[in-house]
Design an enzyme around this catalytic site. Structure first.
Site, short mmCIF file in Angstrom:
data_model
loop_
_atom_site.label_atom_id
_atom_site.label_comp_id
_atom_site.label_asym_id
_atom_site.label_seq_id
_atom_site.Cartn_x
_atom_site.Cartn_y
_atom_site.Cartn_z
N LYS A 75 0.82 -1.21 0.00
CA LYS A 75 0.00 0.00 0.00
C LYS A 75 0.86 1.27 0.00
CE LYS A 75 -2.76 0.21 3.59
NZ LYS A 75 -1.68 0.32 4.43
N THR A 131 4.01 1.53 -0.99
CA THR A 131 4.72 1.58 -2.27
C THR A 131 3.82 2.16 -3.36
OG1 THR A 131 6.08 -0.32 -1.66
CG2 THR A 131 5.90 0.18 -4.01
N ARG A 157 2.31 8.29 7.29
CA ARG A 157 2.63 8.12 8.70
C ARG A 157 4.12 7.86 8.91
NH1 ARG A 157 -0.66 3.27 10.72
NH2 ARG A 157 -0.13 2.53 8.65
N LYS A 202 7.34 -6.65 10.57
CA LYS A 202 6.72 -5.96 9.44
C LYS A 202 7.70 -5.12 8.63
CE LYS A 202 2.65 -3.09 8.46
NZ LYS A 202 3.27 -1.90 7.88
N ALA A 255 -3.33 1.15 13.02
CA ALA A 255 -4.73 1.12 12.62
C ALA A 255 -5.49 -0.04 13.24
CB ALA A 255 -4.84 1.04 11.10
N PHE A 304 -3.29 -0.58 7.37
CA PHE A 304 -3.87 -1.91 7.19
C PHE A 304 -4.99 -1.89 6.15
CE2 PHE A 304 -2.10 -2.61 11.63
CZ PHE A 304 -1.04 -3.34 11.17
N PHE A 331 3.70 -8.00 -9.05
CA PHE A 331 4.91 -8.72 -8.65
C PHE A 331 5.51 -9.36 -9.90
CE2 PHE A 331 3.30 -8.00 -4.53
CZ PHE A 331 4.24 -8.37 -3.58
N TRP A 369 6.97 -0.40 -7.88
CA TRP A 369 8.12 -0.99 -7.18
C TRP A 369 9.31 -1.14 -8.14
CZ3 TRP A 369 11.34 -5.17 -7.54
CH2 TRP A 369 12.09 -5.49 -6.41
#
Length: 553
Positions: free
Chosen positions: A68, A70, A91, A102, A270, A298, A378, A406
Site C-alpha cells: 500500500k 509503495t 505516517r 513488518k 490502525a 492496514f 509482482f 516498485w
C-alpha cells in the site's frame, strides 16, 4: 537484485530547501533537521483553497504482501509524470515493526520516501517526544498519589499506561513501586507501544497547539475511589505535556526518490488506534498540492473506516477518490492457497479470494465515494491472472489498473495516476459518514461490525456491558468509535481469511480516549503491546565503520 536500502543509498537527493521551494514554502517556515529533513511551520490560512484528496487503502494484509505504501508513493510520483502537482502525506514508522517482523514504512524498490534509514529509525524525534510526554504523565500520576493523593485516585482504577516504541511483550503486565515507602505506591502497571498511546492520537488529530492543549486536558487517566473519572486537567499538567510536544506538532517534510514532496508525520497503528497521519500534515499537503495522496493503515476495514468516520470530521475534507490496493498473490491467499503455492497459476483461488477485494470496494462505496483498484504487480504475476482480476473488477463496476511502481517508480504508476485523475473529474464524491455520533454506542459498534466487517452479530462481555452503561451515564457515548481488532481478517479471528459471513464479533472492553475524541473498542485478543517474532528483523541489521546501515527494509 538490489535491496530497498541499497536502492535508497544510491539515490541522489535534492537539498530539502529545494523541495520546500518547489512548494513555495518560505525560508522562515523551514526548520532544517540535517540536509534532507525539515519541519515546516505554515501560517494559518482558513481561506486557502484545498487540493483534491486521494485516500489509498487495501485489502486485508497477508504474508504475501500488498504494498500500500509503495503504491501511494508511486501514485504521487505518477501524478508528477502526468504534470500534476502532487504532495504525499504518510505516517511515521514505529521502531517496533521496523525491528520486529513488518519492517519499515517507506515503500520499496524504486518507489520510496527518503532518507529511508533516518525515517525508519529516529527521524526527527516525534515518536520519542510522544513517548516522553506519555511517560511524564505516568510519573506525574504516581507522584500525585505518593504525595498525598489529593484527588483520591484509586491505584486499582488507573487506566493510563506507560509506553515504549518497541515490541516488548515482557512489559504488557508489570508491577511498579516495589521497595520501601520512598519508592512510591506499589501497583500493577503495563506498557503500550508508543503508537497506541492516546497522546499519539491526540497529536495526529489536533489542529494546532491550542487544540492540542485542550485535547490533552480531556484525557481520562483513571478513576477515584468513588469511581469518578480523573483527567489530565484535574492534575493541572496539560501545559507541561503540550510543551513537551511543541516541536512534534510540526509536520516533517522529506521527498520521494523522484523528489516529489512528502509530509511524514504521526504514526498511530490502525488495528489498535485510528491509523492515519496527522491532520496538520494532510492539511498542509492539501494546501500546497493540486493533489494530496495519503494512506490509511492496514485494510480498508480498519484504517480507511477510521479515516472516514474519525479523521474526516476533524480534517473537514473528505477524499475525492479511494484507491484500494490488491495483489494477485494476496488474493490467492484469501482464496485458500498456501503461501508456498503462490507462484503457481491458480485462477479458481484468485476468483475465490477476489471476494475480499469486492467487500472492501463495496464498503468504500457505502461512503458514496468513487473507487479505483490498484493492482500492485509482482514479477511472478501471470498475465492470465492479472487479466482475470481486471475482468472481475470490471464486473463490479470499478476500474482496476496495474501498477509496477516498485520496479519502475513513477513511470510504473503513470496509468494509475491518469485513471485516478479521470475518476475525480468524472465521478463526483458525495461523502456520507457511516454513522452519526448521536447514535447509541452499542448501535455504532454494531453498524461498523455488521456493515463493514460483515458480522452476524456483536457479543458484549460482562465488563463491556457494564461500560456501555457507565459511558452513557458519563455522556461519553456521543463519541465516534475506534474498533481495535486483528488486521488480517474482516472478523476478529486472524485465521478467517476471505470474507467470513457467519461470525460473532466479541467486544471485551471499551477504553475512553476523551483527548483523542473517540472510544477504543477492544475485540478478540488484540494486544496494545506487540511481541517480537522468533527471528526479528533486528537480527539482520548492521552498520559499517563508515556509518552505512544495512538490513533495513
Amino acid at each position: 537484485m538490489l535491496s530497498d536500502i541499497e536502492i535508497a543509498q544510491q539515490t541522489t537527493l535534492a537539498p530539502i530547501e529545494t523541495v520546500a521551494e518547489k512548494l513555495e514554502i518560505s525560508k522562515e517556515s523551514v526548520e532544517l533537521y540535517g540536509k534532507f529533513k525539515a519541519k515546516i511551520t505554515l501560517p494559518e490560512d482558513k481561506k486557502a483553497p484545498l487540493g483534491k484528496l486521494i485516500l489509498v487503502t487495501s485489502i486485508n494484509p497477508t504474508p504475501a504482501g500488498e504494498g500500500k505504501t509503495t503504491v501511494s508513493i508511486g501514485l504521487a510520483d505518477g501524478l508528477k509524470k502526468i504534470h500534476k502537482n502532487a504532495v504525499l502525506a504518510l505516517r511515521e514508522p514505529s521502531l517496533g515493526p521496523v525491528m520486529g517482523l513488518k519492517g519499515g514504512a517507506t515503500g520499496g524498490g524504486y518507489s520510496q520516501v527518503l532518507p529511508m534509514e533516518e525515517i525508519n529509525l529516529h527521524f526527527t524525534g516525534d515518536i520519542h517526544a510522544i513517548t516522553t510526554a506519555n511517560n511524564a504523565l505516568s510519573a506525574l500520576i504516581d507522584n500525585h498519589i505518593h504525595q498525598g493523593n489529593e484527588l483520591g485516585i484509586d491505584p486499582q482504577q488507573i487506566i493510563w499506561k506507560r509506553s515504549l516504541d518497541l515490541n516488548d511483550r515482557a512489559l504488557r503486565h508489570t508491577v511498579i513501586g516495589l521497595g520501601n515507602k520512598a519508592q512510591g505506591v506499589p501497583r500493577e502497571e503495563g506498557f503500550d507501544i508508543s503508537v497506541a498511546s492516546e497522546i499519539m492520537a491526540v497529536v495526529c488529530l489536533a489542529r494546532d497547539l491550542s487544540d492540542l492543549k485542550s485535547r490533552l486536558a480531556k484525557i481520562v487517566i483513571g478513576y477515584t475511589y468513588e469511581s469518578q473519572p480523573v483527567t489530565v486537567h484535574d492534575l493541572q499538567v496539560e501545559g507541561a505535556l503540550a510543551l513537551l510536544l511543541k516541536e512534534a506538532m510540526k509536520p516533517n517534510l522529506v521527498q520521494t526518490m523522484e523528489q516529489t514532496p512528502a509530509f511524514i508525520h504521526g504514526g498511530p497503528f490502525a488495528n489498535i488506534a485510528h491509523g492515519c497521519n496527522s491532520v496538520v500534515a494532510t492539511k498542509a499537503a492539501l494546501r500546497l498540492g493540486e493533489y494530496a495522496v495519503t494512506e490509511a493503515g492496514f485494510g480498508a476495514d480498519l484504517g480507511a473506516e477510521k479515516f472516514l468516520d474519525i479523521k474526516v470530521p476533524n480534517l473537514e475534507k473528505a477524499p475525492d477518490v479511494v484507491v484500494v490496493v490488491a495483489t494477485v498473490r494476496a488474493l490467492k491467499m484469501h482464496g485458500g492457497l498456501a503461501s508456498d503455492q503462490l507462484e503457481n497459476i491458480n485462477l479458481s483461488a484468485l476468483e475465490k479470494g477476489f471476494a475480499n477485494l469486492k467487500k472492501h470496494v463495496q464498503n468504500m462505496q457505502k461512503y458514496q465515494l468513487p473507487v479505483v483498484v490498484a493492482i500492485n504487480e509482482f514479477a511472478t504475476d501471470q498475465t492470465s491472472e492479472l487479466s482475470l482480476l481486471q475482468k472481475l473488477c470490471q464486473k463490479i463496476g470499478v476500474k482496476a489498473i496495474r501498477s509496477s511502481a516498485w520496479a519502475e517508480g513513477g513511470m510504473g504508476a503513470k496509468d494509475l495516476a491518469q485513471t485516478v485523475v479521470d475518476t475525480i473529474n468524472q465521478q463526483k464524491a458525495d461523502y456520507k459518514r457511516l454513522y452519526q455520533d448521536y447514535l447509541p454506542l452499542e448501535d455504532k459498534i454494531k453498524k461498523v461490525a455488521c456493515e463493514i466487517y460483515g458480522a452476524r452479530e456483536v457479543s458484549f462481555e460482562t465488563n463491556a456491558r457494564k461500560q456501555l452503561k457507565e459511558f452513557e451515564k458519563n455522556g461519553w457515548d456521543q463519541l465516534p468509535i475506534c474498533i481495535a481488532k486483528t488486521q488480517y481478517s474482516l472478523s476478529d479471528n486472524a485465521n478467517l481469511l476471505g470474507v467470513p459471513d457467519d461470525f460473532v464479533l466479541t467486544v471485551r472492553e471499551i477504553v475512553p480516549k476523551m483527548g483523542a475524541g473517540f472510544l477504543v473498542v477492544l475485540t478478540g485478543n488484540i494486544l496494545t503491546m506487540p511481541g517480537l517474532p522468533k527471528y526479528p528483523a533486528a537480527l539482520n541489521m548492521d552498520i559499517d565503520v563508515n556509518g552505512n546501515a544495512s538490513g533495513l527494509f
